[in-house]
Design a protein around this motif. Structure first.
Motif, PDB file in Angstrom:
ATOM      1  N   VAL A  85      -1.718   3.278  -2.537  1.00 49.81           N
ATOM      2  CA  VAL A  85      -1.275   3.981  -1.339  1.00 49.81           C
ATOM      3  C   VAL A  85      -1.333   5.484  -1.571  1.00 49.81           C
ATOM      4  CG1 VAL A  85       0.691   4.432   0.183  1.00 49.81           C
ATOM      5  CG2 VAL A  85       0.109   2.091  -0.458  1.00 49.81           C
ATOM      6  N   ASP A 104      -2.770   4.850   5.350  1.00 52.68           N
ATOM      7  CA  ASP A 104      -1.376   4.405   5.346  1.00 52.68           C
ATOM      8  C   ASP A 104      -1.260   2.982   5.887  1.00 52.68           C
ATOM      9  OD1 ASP A 104      -0.523   6.805   4.299  1.00 52.68           O
ATOM     10  OD2 ASP A 104       0.423   7.522   6.149  1.00 52.68           O
ATOM     11  N   GLU A 105      -2.016   2.702   6.937  1.00 49.81           N
ATOM     12  CA  GLU A 105      -1.979   1.363   7.539  1.00 49.81           C
ATOM     13  C   GLU A 105      -2.502   0.313   6.561  1.00 49.81           C
ATOM     14  OE1 GLU A 105      -0.959  -1.274  10.644  1.00 49.81           O
ATOM     15  OE2 GLU A 105      -0.429   0.816  10.318  1.00 49.81           O
ATOM     16  N   GLU A 163       0.289  -0.348   4.100  1.00 45.24           N
ATOM     17  CA  GLU A 163       1.375  -1.144   4.674  1.00 45.24           C
ATOM     18  C   GLU A 163       0.970  -2.605   4.835  1.00 45.24           C
ATOM     19  OE1 GLU A 163       2.885   0.675   8.255  1.00 45.24           O
ATOM     20  OE2 GLU A 163       3.086   2.620   7.249  1.00 45.24           O
ATOM     21  N   ARG A 164      -0.247  -2.834   5.322  1.00 44.81           N
ATOM     22  CA  ARG A 164      -0.693  -4.214   5.544  1.00 44.81           C
ATOM     23  C   ARG A 164      -0.872  -4.954   4.220  1.00 44.81           C
ATOM     24  NH1 ARG A 164      -3.395  -5.111  10.998  1.00 44.81           N
ATOM     25  NH2 ARG A 164      -2.777  -3.278  12.179  1.00 44.81           N
ATOM     26  N   ALA A 212       0.709  -4.234   1.431  1.00 44.61           N
ATOM     27  CA  ALA A 212       2.049  -4.411   0.855  1.00 44.61           C
ATOM     28  C   ALA A 212       2.753  -5.601   1.486  1.00 44.61           C
ATOM     29  CB  ALA A 212       2.876  -3.139   1.049  1.00 44.61           C
ATOM     30  N   ALA A 213       2.529  -5.807   2.768  1.00 45.94           N
ATOM     31  CA  ALA A 213       3.166  -6.918   3.471  1.00 45.94           C
ATOM     32  C   ALA A 213       2.629  -8.262   2.998  1.00 45.94           C
ATOM     33  CB  ALA A 213       2.962  -6.775   4.977  1.00 45.94           C
ATOM     34  N   SER A 262      -6.902  -1.870  10.336  1.00 42.87           N
ATOM     35  CA  SER A 262      -6.305  -0.553  10.087  1.00 42.87           C
ATOM     36  C   SER A 262      -7.107   0.556  10.753  1.00 42.87           C
ATOM     37  CB  SER A 262      -6.199  -0.301   8.580  1.00 42.87           C
ATOM     38  OG  SER A 262      -5.339  -1.250   7.990  1.00 42.87           O
TER      39      SER A 262
END
Length: 127
Positions: free
Chosen positions: A7, A93-94, A97-98, A100-101, A114
């Motif tokens: 990230v 960033d997207e 986040e995706r 990481a989820a 993204s």
């Protein structure tokens, strides 16, 4: 841990610049094909846990996504630097986040979703 490194590094990299080297659609697709089966995590492993190589894998998908969605590359190239910077930050960033989820998500799908998300957000900001 691997995701935090990614990230951070993603935010430091630019979207690939088209036009540096003329490539055909087939060449863009061939460049991305060896990585299409990777999840966020398996792409990290395939990169040798090298953040720059991981970003290079991500960036192989971008031209194919531009082609698939018929994005106007010239319009992006002509956009102000601030716009391109915001788009880049939103995009990477997207991805972070995706992934990481769910690190098992298919990376090509994460990158595509993204990029579409980043363009949608920026479109809303320009209206």
């Amino acid at each position: 841990m691997w995701l935090a490194v990614i990230v951070f590094l993603l935010g430091a990299n630019a979207l690939p610049v088209f036009g540096e080297e003329e490539m055909t659609i087939e060449q863009f697709i061939n460049d991305a094909t060896p990585y299409l089966h990777h999840s966020c995590e398996s792409a990290w492993d395939a990169s040798g846990q090298d953040a720059e190589e991981y970003v290079a894998i991500i960036n192989r998908f971008v031209p194919v996504i531009f082609i698939n969605h018929d994005f106007d590359i010239q319009r992006l190239a002509d956009a102000p630097e601030a716009y391109r910077e915001q788009l880049k930050v939103l995009f990477y960033d997207e991805i972070g986040e995706r992934c990481a989820a769910d690190s098992q998500k298919l990376l090509a799908g994460v990158v595509e979703n993204s990029l579409v998300h980043a363009f949608d957000v920026m479109k809303g900001r320009s209206n």
